[in-house]
Structure formats: C-alpha cells, structure tokens
Design a protein around this motif. Structure first.
Motif, PDB file in Angstrom:
ATOM      1  N   PRO A 110       0.900  -1.558  -0.194  1.00  0.00           N
ATOM      2  CA  PRO A 110      -0.065   0.335  -0.380  1.00  0.00           C
ATOM      3  C   PRO A 110       1.065   1.051   0.085  1.00  0.00           C
ATOM      4  CG  PRO A 110      -1.105  -1.594   1.567  1.00  0.00           C
ATOM      5  CD  PRO A 110       0.392  -2.164   1.264  1.00  0.00           C
ATOM      6  N   GLY A 111       0.507   2.382  -0.626  1.00  0.00           N
ATOM      7  CA  GLY A 111       1.212   3.458  -0.747  1.00  0.00           C
ATOM      8  C   GLY A 111       2.320   3.439  -2.037  1.00  0.00           C
ATOM      9  N   GLN A 112       2.594   2.218  -2.724  1.00  0.00           N
ATOM     10  CA  GLN A 112       3.909   2.549  -3.581  1.00  0.00           C
ATOM     11  C   GLN A 112       3.715   2.884  -5.014  1.00  0.00           C
ATOM     12  OE1 GLN A 112       5.584  -1.455  -3.652  1.00  0.00           O
ATOM     13  NE2 GLN A 112       6.801  -1.840  -5.545  1.00  0.00           N
ATOM     14  N   SER A 113       4.683   3.582  -5.301  1.00  0.00           N
ATOM     15  CA  SER A 113       4.545   3.663  -7.244  1.00  0.00           C
ATOM     16  C   SER A 113       5.360   3.158  -7.649  1.00  0.00           C
ATOM     17  CB  SER A 113       4.607   5.145  -6.985  1.00  0.00           C
ATOM     18  OG  SER A 113       3.679   5.860  -6.438  1.00  0.00           O
ATOM     19  N   ARG A 114       4.543   2.858  -9.474  1.00  0.00           N
ATOM     20  CA  ARG A 114       5.687   2.052  -9.822  1.00  0.00           C
ATOM     21  C   ARG A 114       5.348   3.083 -11.565  1.00  0.00           C
ATOM     22  NH1 ARG A 114       7.007  -3.800 -10.729  1.00  0.00           N
ATOM     23  NH2 ARG A 114       6.976  -3.952 -12.802  1.00  0.00           N
ATOM     24  N   THR A 115       5.704   3.181 -12.079  1.00  0.00           N
ATOM     25  CA  THR A 115       6.119   3.157 -13.700  1.00  0.00           C
ATOM     26  C   THR A 115       6.187   2.566 -14.232  1.00  0.00           C
ATOM     27  OG1 THR A 115       7.345   6.095 -12.409  1.00  0.00           O
ATOM     28  CG2 THR A 115       7.032   5.254 -15.186  1.00  0.00           C
ATOM     29  N   GLU A 116       5.115   2.418 -15.819  1.00  0.00           N
ATOM     30  CA  GLU A 116       5.218   1.328 -17.088  1.00  0.00           C
ATOM     31  C   GLU A 116       5.500   2.146 -17.958  1.00  0.00           C
ATOM     32  OE1 GLU A 116       6.173  -1.526 -17.363  1.00  0.00           O
ATOM     33  OE2 GLU A 116       5.893  -2.648 -14.846  1.00  0.00           O
TER      34      GLU A 116
ATOM     35  N   THR B 127      -2.449  -5.378 -10.096  1.00  0.00           N
ATOM     36  CA  THR B 127      -1.536  -5.062  -9.361  1.00  0.00           C
ATOM     37  C   THR B 127      -2.221  -6.565  -7.960  1.00  0.00           C
ATOM     38  OG1 THR B 127      -1.503  -3.007  -9.768  1.00  0.00           O
ATOM     39  CG2 THR B 127      -1.403  -3.421  -6.861  1.00  0.00           C
ATOM     40  N   ARG B 128      -0.651  -6.586  -7.429  1.00  0.00           N
ATOM     41  CA  ARG B 128      -1.524  -8.036  -5.865  1.00  0.00           C
ATOM     42  C   ARG B 128      -1.009  -7.159  -4.550  1.00  0.00           C
ATOM     43  NH1 ARG B 128      -0.972 -14.069  -5.543  1.00  0.00           N
ATOM     44  NH2 ARG B 128      -2.616 -14.133  -6.358  1.00  0.00           N
ATOM     45  N   VAL B 129      -1.895  -6.194  -3.966  1.00  0.00           N
ATOM     46  CA  VAL B 129      -2.014  -5.774  -2.926  1.00  0.00           C
ATOM     47  C   VAL B 129      -0.751  -6.458  -1.822  1.00  0.00           C
ATOM     48  CG1 VAL B 129      -2.298  -3.775  -1.306  1.00  0.00           C
ATOM     49  CG2 VAL B 129      -2.641  -3.915  -3.806  1.00  0.00           C
ATOM     50  N   THR B 130      -0.213  -6.261  -0.741  1.00  0.00           N
ATOM     51  CA  THR B 130       0.745  -7.715  -0.238  1.00  0.00           C
ATOM     52  C   THR B 130      -0.439  -7.355   1.079  1.00  0.00           C
ATOM     53  OG1 THR B 130       1.984  -5.933   0.403  1.00  0.00           O
ATOM     54  CG2 THR B 130       3.201  -6.815  -0.812  1.00  0.00           C
TER      55      THR B 130
END
Length: 337
Positions: free
Chosen positions: A54-60, A164-167
């Motif tokens: 939660p709160g993490q970002s990723r650029t694709e 997206t799989r949230v931990t």
C-alpha cells in the motif's frame, strides 16, 4: 486481431474486448497495436503484473504503434478491469466511471503517432495507502473515434491489462450455488436428462481458476456417477461465473441428489497456493416416472378389463350349458330337477 467496437446512442463507447494486437478503426484506414514495454520499446510482455505494498508507485510504459500511413492522435485511457464469462479480460467502457484500480493509473490524455511509427508512453500506477490486500484488475488502452459517415459515434479501443497484487493476507476462496432440473422422455423406455446449473463466486481476494465436479446419485446409490465440468478460468475477486452440465441416461427413479464441488486452482505457478478447501453445494431434483406410471396404469386397466371379460364369458357359457341341458331333459320327458 481486429479491435471490436460497439455502438451506444450518440456517445463514445469502448471496444467489447481488449487485445494487445493490431486493430483497425471501423470505417477508417487506421491500424494500431498497444503493448507493454520499457523506455526503449516493447519488452515481450503480454500485460503488466506486479506486487506492491500500500502506498507504493511504479512507472510502466505502453508502446502505441501506428501501422497505417497517416499520422493519428490516439486517446489514452485507463479503467477498472474484469473478466468475461469466457475468461477474457476486458475493461469498463469509457462511459462508465471507474471506482477501483482503474483510478490508480495516471497517463497522458492522448498521444500522436506518425504513420509507421511507434511512441512509448509512460504511465504511473500508485497503490492507495488504504488499498485492501489481494488482486486488483485495471487496464490501459489507446483508442480512436470515428463516425463511419453517420451520426453515431464509435470508439475502437486496444490495450492490455494491468494487474496489481497488494501485499497482505491473501484469501483464495470460492462460494458455490447449484440448481438442477429433470426432463423426462415421452417414451417410457427412454431415459431422461438432468441439467445442473451452478454459479461460482470468488469470495476471496485473489483471482482464481476452478475445476467443478458434479456427482449425480439416485435412491440407495442407484445410478451414481461423477462428471467433470469445464474448467472456469480467471475469476476475479467479487466476480461470479456460471456453468451448466447435462447428464443423459438418467432414468426416472423418483429423485436424484446432485452435488457440485469446485476446487480453487491458482492461475499460474508463480501465484500458487495450497491447503484450500473446495467449495460445494447440494440440491435434489425430482425425477418422477410419469410415462412409466402411465404404462403401468394402462396395463392394470387392461388386466382388469380382461379379467372381467373372461368372467362374463364364463358366466354366459355356464348359462348356455344350463339352458341346453334343461331343454334336452324336457324333450326327453325327464323332469327338470
């Protein structure tokens, strides 16, 4: 593979299926494809799939390739994703507002691509701080709008899924409901058919496959048998999928017990899990032998009529014999007793 397009009044709508393959706009000479990639271009993936806190970002990156000759401005969009009854991925049409993972994606509104060229478009996926654990489906797409010479707008859309799989605590689980019906045959010497319908709901937070197994059991275990239903693939959390099975050679034994069991199965080896109890549902279907009972009733009526007819025949024969005897004695002058 061509992008599918649908019509909806005077509004723009999305194609009815998302594919990451070349697509041609309805009525235009525009052909394009959209694939995942990096800053250098396509990277061989079919879609984006990642695990995040939660709160993490990723650029694709999405690579939009214009296979036509003219420069085209493509509209870019993201939306919540889902899986159809056949297990194919789709995303909400543009006239429906996303409320889940489709809102986690930020990307430009459009991109202009010269004919025969490709443009790499970065986009960002940001998981909210309060995102629940489990799988969240969304999609990104590039689309063009055409009127096809008429007043009704058509939006042709091509894209790919962003999973997206949230931990957190994962819960692979299924809910199951079942119903059944029996159809007999007019011919009493033919068996009927039991049709079993079932609905599988993903009650957990992971997307799953499922392998249904249907057992039909008659009274005292008569005519027991088990069949495999078609495997159901890619059930997203909260979604329900349906299946039916027809069991022939079902003789009308009064009633059958029907049991449906579905084992949750991982969608891939990378997303495996174990020790999950299967979902099950049970129902009873009446299978009354009406044609056979009618045959027995007719047989009983025929036997009764035949017995009565024979009894009347014997009585009439006895009466004729007695009359003939009396007449013979009278002619011989023998007093009739």
């Amino acid at each position: 593979m061509n992008a599918l397009a649908t019509l909806a009044g005077l509004t723009l709508v999305a194609a009815s299926a998302l594919v990451a393959a070349p697509a041609a706009a309805e009525g235009d000479a525009v052909t394009w494809s959209v694939r995942p990639g990096d800053e250098n271009g396509e990277d061989g993936r079919a879609w984006v799939e990642w695990e995040a806190d939660p709160g993490q970002s990723r650029t694709e990156h999405m690579v939009v390739t214009n296979h036509g000759d003219e420069t085209v401005e493509f509209r870019l969009s993201s939306a919540d994703g889902y899986f159809t009854e056949t297990g194919r991925f789709n995303m909400l049409p543009s006239d429906q507002e996303s409320v889940a993972a489709g809102r986690w994606i930020e990307l430009p509104e459009s991109v202009t691509v010269p004919g025969g060229a490709a443009e790499v478009v970065p986009f960002t996926v940001t998981v909210p701080d309060d995102a629940e654990p489990g799988d969240h489906a969304a999609g990104v797409a590039a689309s063009v709008h055409s009127t096809g010479g008429g007043e009704v707008g058509v939006e042709s859309r091509v894209g790919f899924r962003v999973m997206t799989r949230v931990t957190g605590e994962l819960d692979p689980s299924l809910g199951l409901a079942a119903s059944a019906s029996y159809t007999g045959r007019p011919n009493p010497f033919e068996a009927g058919v039991v049709e079993v319908a079932y609905a599988l709901r993903n009650t957990g937070n992971m997307r799953l496959n499922a392998r249904p197994e249907i057992t039909l059991s008659g009274p005292f275990g008569l005519r027991d048998r088990t069949v495999q239903g078609a495997e159901i693939v890619e059930i997203a959390p909260g979604q329900t999928r349906h299946g039916t099975v027809r069991l022939t050679e079902a003789w009308p034994l009064g009633a059958y017990d029907v049991t449906v069991v579905a084992q949750p199965v991982p969608v891939s080896d990378e997303l495996s899990f174990g020790g999950v109890e299967p979902a099950s549902a049970r129902t009873t279907v009446l299978a009354m032998p009406w044609p056979q009972l009618l045959v027995l009733l007719l047989a009983a009526l025929l036997a009764t009529w035949s017995a009565l007819h024979r009894r009347r025949g014997r009585r009439r024969t006895e009466e004729l014999v007695a009359r003939a005897r009396a007449e013979a004695l009278a002619e011989a002058g023998v007093p009739h007793p």
